[in-house]
Scaffold this motif. Structure first.
Motif, short mmCIF file in Angstrom:
data_model
loop_
_atom_site.label_atom_id
_atom_site.label_comp_id
_atom_site.label_asym_id
_atom_site.label_seq_id
_atom_site.Cartn_x
_atom_site.Cartn_y
_atom_site.Cartn_z
N ALA A 255 0.84 -1.20 0.00
CA ALA A 255 0.00 0.00 0.00
C ALA A 255 0.87 1.26 0.00
CB ALA A 255 -0.93 0.00 1.21
N LYS A 256 1.90 1.26 0.82
CA LYS A 256 2.79 2.42 0.90
C LYS A 256 3.48 2.68 -0.43
CE LYS A 256 6.49 4.40 3.64
NZ LYS A 256 7.40 4.21 4.79
N SER A 257 3.89 1.62 -1.12
CA SER A 257 4.57 1.80 -2.41
C SER A 257 3.63 2.36 -3.46
CB SER A 257 5.18 0.48 -2.88
OG SER A 257 4.18 -0.44 -3.24
N ALA A 258 2.30 2.22 -3.24
CA ALA A 258 1.32 2.80 -4.16
C ALA A 258 0.89 4.19 -3.71
CB ALA A 258 0.09 1.89 -4.23
N GLY A 259 1.54 4.71 -2.66
CA GLY A 259 1.22 6.04 -2.18
C GLY A 259 -0.02 6.09 -1.30
N LEU A 260 -0.40 4.94 -0.72
CA LEU A 260 -1.59 4.88 0.13
C LEU A 260 -1.20 4.61 1.58
CD1 LEU A 260 -3.77 2.62 -2.19
CD2 LEU A 260 -3.83 5.10 -2.01
N ASN A 261 -1.93 5.19 2.50
CA ASN A 261 -1.71 4.95 3.92
C ASN A 261 -2.89 4.17 4.48
OD1 ASN A 261 0.73 6.45 4.22
ND2 ASN A 261 -0.49 8.32 4.06
N ILE A 262 -2.59 3.10 5.20
CA ILE A 262 -3.63 2.30 5.83
C ILE A 262 -3.80 2.82 7.27
CG2 ILE A 262 -4.33 -0.03 6.53
CD1 ILE A 262 -4.12 0.23 3.52
N SER A 263 -5.02 3.02 7.67
CA SER A 263 -5.33 3.51 9.01
C SER A 263 -4.71 2.61 10.08
CB SER A 263 -6.85 3.55 9.18
OG SER A 263 -7.20 3.64 10.54
N SER A 264 -4.18 3.23 11.13
CA SER A 264 -3.60 2.46 12.22
C SER A 264 -4.67 1.64 12.93
CB SER A 264 -2.90 3.38 13.22
OG SER A 264 -3.81 4.30 13.79
N LYS A 265 -5.90 2.12 12.93
CA LYS A 265 -7.00 1.35 13.54
C LYS A 265 -7.26 0.07 12.76
CE LYS A 265 -9.32 5.31 15.55
NZ LYS A 265 -10.55 6.12 15.58
N LEU A 266 -7.19 0.15 11.45
CA LEU A 266 -7.38 -1.02 10.61
C LEU A 266 -6.20 -1.98 10.76
CD1 LEU A 266 -9.22 -2.39 8.57
CD2 LEU A 266 -8.07 -1.11 6.77
N LEU A 267 -4.99 -1.45 10.86
CA LEU A 267 -3.81 -2.29 11.02
C LEU A 267 -3.82 -3.04 12.35
CD1 LEU A 267 -1.06 0.09 9.58
CD2 LEU A 267 -1.92 -2.03 8.55
N ARG A 268 -4.41 -2.45 13.38
CA ARG A 268 -4.48 -3.12 14.68
C ARG A 268 -5.30 -4.40 14.66
NH1 ARG A 268 -6.48 1.63 17.77
NH2 ARG A 268 -4.99 3.08 16.98
N ILE A 269 -6.33 -4.44 13.82
CA ILE A 269 -7.20 -5.63 13.80
C ILE A 269 -6.82 -6.62 12.71
CG2 ILE A 269 -9.11 -4.36 14.83
CD1 ILE A 269 -10.42 -4.40 12.00
N ALA A 270 -5.84 -6.28 11.89
CA ALA A 270 -5.48 -7.10 10.74
C ALA A 270 -4.29 -8.00 11.01
CB ALA A 270 -5.16 -6.20 9.55
N GLU A 271 -4.18 -9.06 10.22
CA GLU A 271 -2.95 -9.84 10.15
C GLU A 271 -2.04 -9.08 9.19
OE1 GLU A 271 -3.28 -13.86 8.86
OE2 GLU A 271 -4.63 -14.39 10.50
N ILE A 272 -0.81 -8.84 9.57
CA ILE A 272 0.13 -8.11 8.72
C ILE A 272 0.98 -9.12 7.95
CG2 ILE A 272 1.99 -6.42 8.67
CD1 ILE A 272 -0.75 -5.34 9.67
N SER A 273 1.07 -8.93 6.65
CA SER A 273 1.89 -9.77 5.79
C SER A 273 2.92 -8.90 5.09
CB SER A 273 1.04 -10.47 4.73
OG SER A 273 0.20 -11.40 5.34
N ARG A 274 4.02 -9.49 4.75
CA ARG A 274 5.06 -8.75 4.04
C ARG A 274 5.58 -9.58 2.90
NH1 ARG A 274 5.29 -4.39 7.10
NH2 ARG A 274 5.20 -4.60 9.32
#
Length: 71
Positions: free
Chosen positions: A52-71
């Motif tokens: 998302a960051k590489s596409a110039g988008l920011n994901i809400s920290s609230k959404l990131l808290r409830i999500a599984e993070i993948s890399r």
């Protein structure tokens, strides 16, 4: 759901500020940003914040808290 088609679609969106979302099993690993899936009868979210960051988008920290993070 076809991996080849998904890769081609994501490649076509590389230079655009487009949020990509799917329910395909390997979507985030193929370069997608957000994947919805069911676990324990609940809808869950898997996010790749780097994509998302590489596409110039920011994901809400609230959404990131409830999500599984993948890399």
């Amino acid at each position: 759901s076809d991996s080849k088609e998904t890769r081609e679609t994501l490649a076509a969106l590389t230079d655009r500020n487009t949020l990509t979302v799917s329910d395909t099993g390997n979507f985030v690993q193929l370069g997608g940003m957000i994947r919805f899936f069911i676990r324990d009868n609940k809808v869950r979210i898997q996010i790749n914040p780097e994509t998302a960051k590489s596409a110039g988008l920011n994901i809400s920290s609230k959404l990131l808290r409830i999500a599984e993070i993948s890399r």
